[in-house]
Motif scaffolding. Structure first.
Motif, PDB file in Angstrom:
ATOM      1  N   GLN A  65      13.956   8.610   6.506  1.00 21.27           N
ATOM      2  CA  GLN A  65      12.849   8.324   7.428  1.00 21.27           C
ATOM      3  C   GLN A  65      11.518   8.785   6.841  1.00 21.27           C
ATOM      4  N   GLU A  66      11.520   9.957   6.218  1.00 22.07           N
ATOM      5  CA  GLU A  66      10.286  10.461   5.615  1.00 22.07           C
ATOM      6  C   GLU A  66       9.831   9.558   4.465  1.00 22.07           C
ATOM      7  N   ARG A  67      10.768   9.156   3.620  1.00 26.03           N
ATOM      8  CA  ARG A  67      10.417   8.275   2.509  1.00 26.03           C
ATOM      9  C   ARG A  67       9.923   6.922   3.018  1.00 26.03           C
ATOM     10  N   LEU A  68      10.549   6.411   4.084  1.00 26.04           N
ATOM     11  CA  LEU A  68      10.081   5.149   4.680  1.00 26.04           C
ATOM     12  C   LEU A  68       8.647   5.271   5.170  1.00 26.04           C
ATOM     13  N   SER A  69       8.329   6.373   5.826  1.00 26.08           N
ATOM     14  CA  SER A  69       6.964   6.534   6.347  1.00 26.08           C
ATOM     15  C   SER A  69       5.956   6.664   5.211  1.00 26.08           C
ATOM     16  N   VAL A  70       6.322   7.349   4.131  1.00 29.85           N
ATOM     17  CA  VAL A  70       5.401   7.500   3.006  1.00 29.85           C
ATOM     18  C   VAL A  70       5.148   6.158   2.330  1.00 29.85           C
ATOM     19  N   VAL A  75       1.804   1.195   1.478  1.00 33.38           N
ATOM     20  CA  VAL A  75       1.592  -0.255   1.558  1.00 33.38           C
ATOM     21  C   VAL A  75       0.371  -0.553   2.428  1.00 33.38           C
ATOM     22  N   ARG A  76       0.244   0.147   3.555  1.00 30.16           N
ATOM     23  CA  ARG A  76      -0.905  -0.069   4.429  1.00 30.16           C
ATOM     24  C   ARG A  76      -2.221   0.266   3.726  1.00 30.16           C
ATOM     25  N   SER A  77      -2.231   1.376   2.976  1.00 26.80           N
ATOM     26  CA  SER A  77      -3.471   1.751   2.274  1.00 26.80           C
ATOM     27  C   SER A  77      -3.809   0.744   1.182  1.00 26.80           C
ATOM     28  N   LEU A  78      -2.803   0.187   0.521  1.00 28.80           N
ATOM     29  CA  LEU A  78      -3.062  -0.840  -0.486  1.00 28.80           C
ATOM     30  C   LEU A  78      -3.606  -2.115   0.147  1.00 28.80           C
ATOM     31  N   GLU A  79      -3.087  -2.474   1.306  1.00 31.56           N
ATOM     32  CA  GLU A  79      -3.556  -3.689   1.972  1.00 31.56           C
ATOM     33  C   GLU A  79      -4.987  -3.540   2.490  1.00 31.56           C
ATOM     34  N   LEU A  80      -5.410  -2.325   2.818  1.00 35.59           N
ATOM     35  CA  LEU A  80      -6.738  -2.109   3.359  1.00 35.59           C
ATOM     36  C   LEU A  80      -7.808  -1.949   2.278  1.00 35.59           C
ATOM     37  N   ASP A  81      -7.424  -1.558   1.073  1.00 38.77           N
ATOM     38  CA  ASP A  81      -8.396  -1.313   0.007  1.00 38.77           C
ATOM     39  C   ASP A  81      -8.546  -2.566  -0.855  1.00 38.77           C
ATOM     40  N   PRO A  82      -9.660  -3.298  -0.723  1.00 43.82           N
ATOM     41  CA  PRO A  82      -9.805  -4.545  -1.483  1.00 43.82           C
ATOM     42  C   PRO A  82     -10.167  -4.324  -2.955  1.00 43.82           C
ATOM     43  N   ARG A  83     -10.551  -3.103  -3.353  1.00 45.74           N
ATOM     44  CA  ARG A  83     -10.982  -2.878  -4.722  1.00 45.74           C
ATOM     45  C   ARG A  83      -9.920  -2.209  -5.590  1.00 45.74           C
ATOM     46  N   THR A  84      -8.692  -2.189  -5.145  1.00 47.20           N
ATOM     47  CA  THR A  84      -7.610  -1.591  -5.932  1.00 47.20           C
ATOM     48  C   THR A  84      -7.296  -2.487  -7.123  1.00 47.20           C
ATOM     49  N   PHE A  85      -7.135  -1.866  -8.290  1.00 46.08           N
ATOM     50  CA  PHE A  85      -6.801  -2.610  -9.505  1.00 46.08           C
ATOM     51  C   PHE A  85      -5.362  -3.107  -9.411  1.00 46.08           C
ATOM     52  N   ALA A  86      -5.127  -4.382  -9.739  1.00 42.69           N
ATOM     53  CA  ALA A  86      -3.803  -5.026  -9.701  1.00 42.69           C
ATOM     54  C   ALA A  86      -3.181  -4.852  -8.318  1.00 42.69           C
ATOM     55  N   ILE A  91       1.226  -4.083  -4.292  1.00 43.68           N
ATOM     56  CA  ILE A  91       1.745  -4.363  -2.940  1.00 43.68           C
ATOM     57  C   ILE A  91       3.165  -4.908  -3.033  1.00 43.68           C
ATOM     58  N   ILE A  92       3.395  -5.826  -3.963  1.00 46.16           N
ATOM     59  CA  ILE A  92       4.745  -6.399  -4.115  1.00 46.16           C
ATOM     60  C   ILE A  92       5.744  -5.322  -4.492  1.00 46.16           C
ATOM     61  N   ALA A  93       5.388  -4.474  -5.458  1.00 47.53           N
ATOM     62  CA  ALA A  93       6.298  -3.408  -5.883  1.00 47.53           C
ATOM     63  C   ALA A  93       6.566  -2.430  -4.744  1.00 47.53           C
ATOM     64  N   SER A  94       5.533  -2.091  -3.992  1.00 45.22           N
ATOM     65  CA  SER A  94       5.710  -1.157  -2.873  1.00 45.22           C
ATOM     66  C   SER A  94       6.565  -1.773  -1.771  1.00 45.22           C
ATOM     67  N   GLN A  95       6.381  -3.075  -1.511  1.00 42.24           N
ATOM     68  CA  GLN A  95       7.196  -3.726  -0.495  1.00 42.24           C
ATOM     69  C   GLN A  95       8.656  -3.825  -0.925  1.00 42.24           C
ATOM     70  N   LEU A  96       8.907  -4.038  -2.212  1.00 38.51           N
ATOM     71  CA  LEU A  96      10.292  -4.057  -2.686  1.00 38.51           C
ATOM     72  C   LEU A  96      10.935  -2.679  -2.550  1.00 38.51           C
ATOM     73  N   ALA A  97      10.164  -1.631  -2.835  1.00 40.71           N
ATOM     74  CA  ALA A  97      10.674  -0.273  -2.634  1.00 40.71           C
ATOM     75  C   ALA A  97      10.944  -0.018  -1.155  1.00 40.71           C
ATOM     76  N   TYR A  98      10.061  -0.506  -0.302  1.00 35.41           N
ATOM     77  CA  TYR A  98      10.233  -0.369   1.149  1.00 35.41           C
ATOM     78  C   TYR A  98      11.496  -1.101   1.609  1.00 35.41           C
ATOM     79  N   ASP A  99      11.724  -2.290   1.042  1.00 27.55           N
ATOM     80  CA  ASP A  99      12.931  -3.045   1.400  1.00 27.55           C
ATOM     81  C   ASP A  99      14.196  -2.303   0.990  1.00 27.55           C
ATOM     82  N   GLN A 100      14.180  -1.679  -0.184  1.00 27.41           N
ATOM     83  CA  GLN A 100      15.346  -0.906  -0.616  1.00 27.41           C
ATOM     84  C   GLN A 100      15.596   0.287   0.308  1.00 27.41           C
ATOM     85  N   LEU A 101      14.533   0.935   0.729  1.00 29.77           N
ATOM     86  CA  LEU A 101      14.690   2.040   1.686  1.00 29.77           C
ATOM     87  C   LEU A 101      15.201   1.541   3.029  1.00 29.77           C
TER      88      LEU A 101
END
Length: 138
Positions: A65-70, A75-86, A91-101
């Motif tokens: 549960q803790e890892r899921l929340s982190v 993912v939310r912070s990446l979606e909100l920050d439009p100036r993040t490099f790559a 986002i895709i990598a983080s969502q795949l990690a989220y799916d595995q969790l």
């Protein structure tokens, strides 16, 4: 013909003496009858001994549960920050990690994981709803 006789005279005694030598155990290994009896007793004890259900560890659930929340916050912070490099790749990598969790959480909660393509948002939503209905929060 003499080569066949020579081979027979050389190899047959070696095979016979090797087979006889295998009958005598070395000082390091126990006698064969003792290992045979021990394996039979282990099989008998395994059939007689009642099987225990696996012990449930609540800290495993808390860790997931803790890892899921982190990861969800990441993912939310990446979606909100439009100036993040790559940004898209992250986002895709983080969502795949989220799916595995989520799959790991579903296995802990007893939710059936249906086969789907990686990153399928419908399956992700279904798993989240099932986990939330079972009291999971992250």
């Amino acid at each position: 013909m003499s080569w066949v006789m020579l081979a027979a005279v050389m190899f047959v005694p070696a095979l016979v003496f090797g087979a006889i030598w295998q009958l005598f155990p070395s000082p390091d290994e126990p006698p064969r009858w003792r290992t045979f009896v021990a394996t039979r007793l282990e099989h008998l004890a395994a059939r007689i001994r009642p099987t225990r259900p696996p012990e449930y560890d609540p800290f495993t659930t808390l860790r997931v549960q803790e890892r899921l929340s982190v990861v969800a916050d990441h993912v939310r912070s990446l979606e909100l920050d439009p100036r993040t490099f790559a940004r898209a790749e992250r986002i895709i990598a983080s969502q795949l990690a989220y799916d595995q969790l989520l799959v790991e959480a579903c296995q802990l909660a007893g939710v059936e994981v249906q086969p789907a393509a990686k990153g399928d948002p419908a399956e992700r939503f279904r798993e989240e709803v099932e986990l939330a209905s079972r009291g999971w929060a992250w």
